[in-house]
Design a protein around this motif. Structure first.
Motif, PDB file in Angstrom:
ATOM      1  N   GLN A  94       4.563 -15.625  -7.608  1.00  0.00           N
ATOM      2  CA  GLN A  94       3.287 -15.376  -8.271  1.00  0.00           C
ATOM      3  C   GLN A  94       3.210 -16.159  -9.589  1.00  0.00           C
ATOM      4  N   PHE A  95       4.296 -16.113 -10.352  1.00  0.00           N
ATOM      5  CA  PHE A  95       4.324 -16.823 -11.627  1.00  0.00           C
ATOM      6  C   PHE A  95       4.206 -18.327 -11.407  1.00  0.00           C
ATOM      7  N   LEU A  96       4.900 -18.841 -10.391  1.00  0.00           N
ATOM      8  CA  LEU A  96       4.859 -20.269 -10.106  1.00  0.00           C
ATOM      9  C   LEU A  96       3.453 -20.705  -9.710  1.00  0.00           C
ATOM     10  N   TYR A  97       2.784 -19.918  -8.888  1.00  0.00           N
ATOM     11  CA  TYR A  97       1.425 -20.259  -8.471  1.00  0.00           C
ATOM     12  C   TYR A  97       0.472 -20.233  -9.667  1.00  0.00           C
ATOM     13  N   ALA A  98       0.656 -19.272 -10.555  1.00  0.00           N
ATOM     14  CA  ALA A  98      -0.186 -19.211 -11.760  1.00  0.00           C
ATOM     15  C   ALA A  98       0.051 -20.442 -12.629  1.00  0.00           C
ATOM     16  N   LEU A  99       1.322 -20.844 -12.729  1.00  0.00           N
ATOM     17  CA  LEU A  99       1.657 -22.028 -13.525  1.00  0.00           C
ATOM     18  C   LEU A  99       1.039 -23.284 -12.921  1.00  0.00           C
ATOM     19  N   LEU A 100       1.082 -23.402 -11.600  1.00  0.00           N
ATOM     20  CA  LEU A 100       0.481 -24.559 -10.935  1.00  0.00           C
ATOM     21  C   LEU A 100      -1.028 -24.594 -11.149  1.00  0.00           C
ATOM     22  N   THR A 101      -1.659 -23.425 -11.167  1.00  0.00           N
ATOM     23  CA  THR A 101      -3.101 -23.356 -11.396  1.00  0.00           C
ATOM     24  C   THR A 101      -3.454 -23.817 -12.803  1.00  0.00           C
ATOM     25  N   VAL A 102      -2.661 -23.381 -13.776  1.00  0.00           N
ATOM     26  CA  VAL A 102      -2.885 -23.803 -15.168  1.00  0.00           C
ATOM     27  C   VAL A 102      -2.659 -25.302 -15.313  1.00  0.00           C
ATOM     28  N   MET A 103      -1.600 -25.792 -14.685  1.00  0.00           N
ATOM     29  CA  MET A 103      -1.319 -27.227 -14.739  1.00  0.00           C
ATOM     30  C   MET A 103      -2.452 -28.045 -14.120  1.00  0.00           C
ATOM     31  N   CYS A 104      -3.058 -27.492 -13.072  1.00  0.00           N
ATOM     32  CA  CYS A 104      -4.186 -28.174 -12.432  1.00  0.00           C
ATOM     33  C   CYS A 104      -5.319 -28.390 -13.431  1.00  0.00           C
ATOM     34  N   PHE A 105      -5.568 -27.401 -14.267  1.00  0.00           N
ATOM     35  CA  PHE A 105      -6.644 -27.525 -15.244  1.00  0.00           C
ATOM     36  C   PHE A 105      -6.319 -28.591 -16.290  1.00  0.00           C
ATOM     37  N   PHE A 106      -5.070 -28.561 -16.789  1.00  0.00           N
ATOM     38  CA  PHE A 106      -4.695 -29.533 -17.824  1.00  0.00           C
ATOM     39  C   PHE A 106      -4.660 -30.964 -17.295  1.00  0.00           C
ATOM     40  N   VAL A 107      -4.316 -31.120 -16.033  1.00  0.00           N
ATOM     41  CA  VAL A 107      -4.242 -32.461 -15.457  1.00  0.00           C
ATOM     42  C   VAL A 107      -5.623 -32.987 -15.084  1.00  0.00           C
ATOM     43  N   THR A 108      -6.449 -32.134 -14.477  1.00  0.00           N
ATOM     44  CA  THR A 108      -7.746 -32.599 -13.968  1.00  0.00           C
ATOM     45  C   THR A 108      -8.908 -32.363 -14.927  1.00  0.00           C
ATOM     46  N   LYS A 109      -8.751 -31.387 -15.849  1.00  0.00           N
ATOM     47  CA  LYS A 109      -9.828 -30.988 -16.766  1.00  0.00           C
ATOM     48  C   LYS A 109     -11.060 -30.519 -15.996  1.00  0.00           C
ATOM     49  N   SER A 110     -10.842 -30.087 -14.773  1.00  0.00           N
ATOM     50  CA  SER A 110     -11.952 -29.673 -13.929  1.00  0.00           C
ATOM     51  C   SER A 110     -11.863 -28.173 -13.646  1.00  0.00           C
ATOM     52  N   VAL A 111     -12.890 -27.455 -14.062  1.00  0.00           N
ATOM     53  CA  VAL A 111     -12.932 -26.013 -13.814  1.00  0.00           C
ATOM     54  C   VAL A 111     -13.072 -25.749 -12.314  1.00  0.00           C
ATOM     55  N   THR A 112     -13.841 -26.583 -11.640  1.00  0.00           N
ATOM     56  CA  THR A 112     -14.059 -26.411 -10.199  1.00  0.00           C
ATOM     57  C   THR A 112     -12.752 -26.533  -9.429  1.00  0.00           C
ATOM     58  N   LEU A 113     -11.985 -27.610  -9.706  1.00  0.00           N
ATOM     59  CA  LEU A 113     -10.707 -27.793  -9.022  1.00  0.00           C
ATOM     60  C   LEU A 113      -9.723 -26.676  -9.360  1.00  0.00           C
ATOM     61  N   THR A 114      -9.749 -26.235 -10.607  1.00  0.00           N
ATOM     62  CA  THR A 114      -8.847 -25.157 -11.030  1.00  0.00           C
ATOM     63  C   THR A 114      -9.174 -23.864 -10.292  1.00  0.00           C
ATOM     64  N   CYS A 115     -10.472 -23.591 -10.109  1.00  0.00           N
ATOM     65  CA  CYS A 115     -10.872 -22.393  -9.371  1.00  0.00           C
ATOM     66  C   CYS A 115     -10.503 -22.495  -7.890  1.00  0.00           C
ATOM     67  N   CYS A 116     -10.450 -23.718  -7.385  1.00  0.00           N
ATOM     68  CA  CYS A 116     -10.087 -23.929  -5.977  1.00  0.00           C
ATOM     69  C   CYS A 116      -8.585 -23.857  -5.745  1.00  0.00           C
ATOM     70  N   ALA A 117      -7.801 -24.046  -6.805  1.00  0.00           N
ATOM     71  CA  ALA A 117      -6.344 -24.094  -6.661  1.00  0.00           C
ATOM     72  C   ALA A 117      -5.763 -22.844  -5.990  1.00  0.00           C
ATOM     73  N   PRO A 118      -6.144 -21.607  -6.412  1.00  0.00           N
ATOM     74  CA  PRO A 118      -5.580 -20.417  -5.741  1.00  0.00           C
ATOM     75  C   PRO A 118      -5.929 -20.370  -4.256  1.00  0.00           C
ATOM     76  N   ILE A 119      -7.134 -20.823  -3.904  1.00  0.00           N
ATOM     77  CA  ILE A 119      -7.540 -20.822  -2.495  1.00  0.00           C
ATOM     78  C   ILE A 119      -6.676 -21.800  -1.698  1.00  0.00           C
ATOM     79  N   ILE A 120      -6.412 -22.965  -2.296  1.00  0.00           N
ATOM     80  CA  ILE A 120      -5.565 -23.971  -1.640  1.00  0.00           C
ATOM     81  C   ILE A 120      -4.141 -23.431  -1.467  1.00  0.00           C
ATOM     82  N   LEU A 121      -3.637 -22.769  -2.491  1.00  0.00           N
ATOM     83  CA  LEU A 121      -2.291 -22.212  -2.421  1.00  0.00           C
ATOM     84  C   LEU A 121      -2.187 -21.139  -1.335  1.00  0.00           C
ATOM     85  N   MET A 122      -3.190 -20.263  -1.245  1.00  0.00           N
ATOM     86  CA  MET A 122      -3.183 -19.217  -0.220  1.00  0.00           C
ATOM     87  C   MET A 122      -3.325 -19.826   1.178  1.00  0.00           C
ATOM     88  N   GLY A 123      -4.123 -20.885   1.271  1.00  0.00           N
ATOM     89  CA  GLY A 123      -4.253 -21.566   2.555  1.00  0.00           C
ATOM     90  C   GLY A 123      -2.933 -22.171   3.001  1.00  0.00           C
TER      91      GLY A 123
END
Length: 278
Positions: A94-123
């Motif tokens: 859970q912690f790792l997935y949360a960290l990956l989601t945060v990293m997604c925001f810092f790397v892409t600066k995209s709120v849309t992609l960051t919101c999609c990250a948990p869905i991609i991880l669950m998929g």
């Protein structure tokens, strides 16, 4: 007491009040039903009781198709349970997935992609859970579940039972004797989802315990990767005690690749019911 050497089969170890003795030897059938009231039953009520009765008998060749169906459906239920419900048991993941989601925001600066990250991880979790569990299922269906008579009915010290309700096979369980430590393993327990909540799994479990006592086994053991807490409570209600737990259990079909390790985790619990001291 002599047993045939247990054969190598795919293992998941799947199982379903008290472990009351159940009358009957290995070659006898038993019946379980909801207890009637103290008042005398009229003919209509007696007919309803018989209709609700569950018979436990040994496997017959004609049961093969229904047994495999119940086993298949029970295993397939584990895909979403492992992918989603199982994540609750994995705080590090859970912690790792949360960290990956945060990293997604810092790397892409995209709120849309960051919101999609948990869905991609669950998929991804669902994809890898399905891949591994289907590989396990394919292995099991081509080993012991392909020839139940050879694996469970022919060897001394092993057996396979079915629960029959209203003429239909609705549950299964196996007992496999282990000569090396004089224990019997409870295996392959599953109940048709349409008939759960009737105490069938408990009755199947007690049948294995009675079999173990009559065949002078020292203990009954089982292993399970079940995610649902209710399954573990069932084993404990039968008298089993947890003896170990592993986060690194390997199912047949697992490649242990980095991506698989990231998206598929399984917790394996071992249980034991001591019947007598050696």
């Amino acid at each position: 007491m002599h047993f045939s050497s247990p054969k190598m089969v795919c293992e998941t170890k799947i199982v379903a009040d008290e472990h009351d003795a159940i009358p009957g030897t290995k070659k006898e059938s038993i019946m379980w039903s909801s207890p009637p009231s103290s008042a005398a039953l009229n003919p209509a009520e007696a007919k309803d009781v018989r209709k609700d009765a569950v018979f436990i008998r040994e496997f017959e060749r004609g049961d093969q198709e229904e047994v495999r169906r119940i086993f298949y459906e029970g295993i397939m239920e584990r895909i979403p349970n492992t992918a989603f419900r199982g994540l609750r048991q994995q705080p590090k993941t859970q912690f790792l997935y949360a960290l990956l989601t945060v990293m997604c925001f810092f790397v892409t600066k995209s709120v849309t992609l960051t919101c999609c990250a948990p869905i991609i991880l669950m998929g991804a979790r669902y994809y890898y859970s399905r891949k591994v569990i289907q590989s396990y299922l394919d292995c099991a269906l081509h080993t012991d579940m392909a020839d139940i008579e050879a694996y469970y009915m022919t060897p001394t010290g092993s057996c396979f039972w079915v629960a029959v309700l209203d003429g239909r096979v609705v549950g299964i369980v196996a007992a496999q004797g282990r000569e090396d430590d004089n224990t019997v393993e409870l295996r392959r327990m599953s109940v048709d989802s349409r008939y759960r909540g009737k105490g069938i799994a408990k009755t199947l479990g007690r049948r294995v315990l009675e079999f173990a006592v009559r065949n002078n086994y020292a203990a009954v053991v089982l292993g399970t990767t079940a995610v649902k807490l209710a399954a573990h409570k069932l084993y404990e209600s039968l008298g089993f005690r947890r003896t170990g737990q592993s986060e690194d259990y390997r199912l047949p079909g697992m490649s242990r690749s980095p991506l698989e390790r990231l998206f598929f985790q399984i917790r394996y619990s071992r249980y034991r019911l001591q019947l007598r001291e050696e």
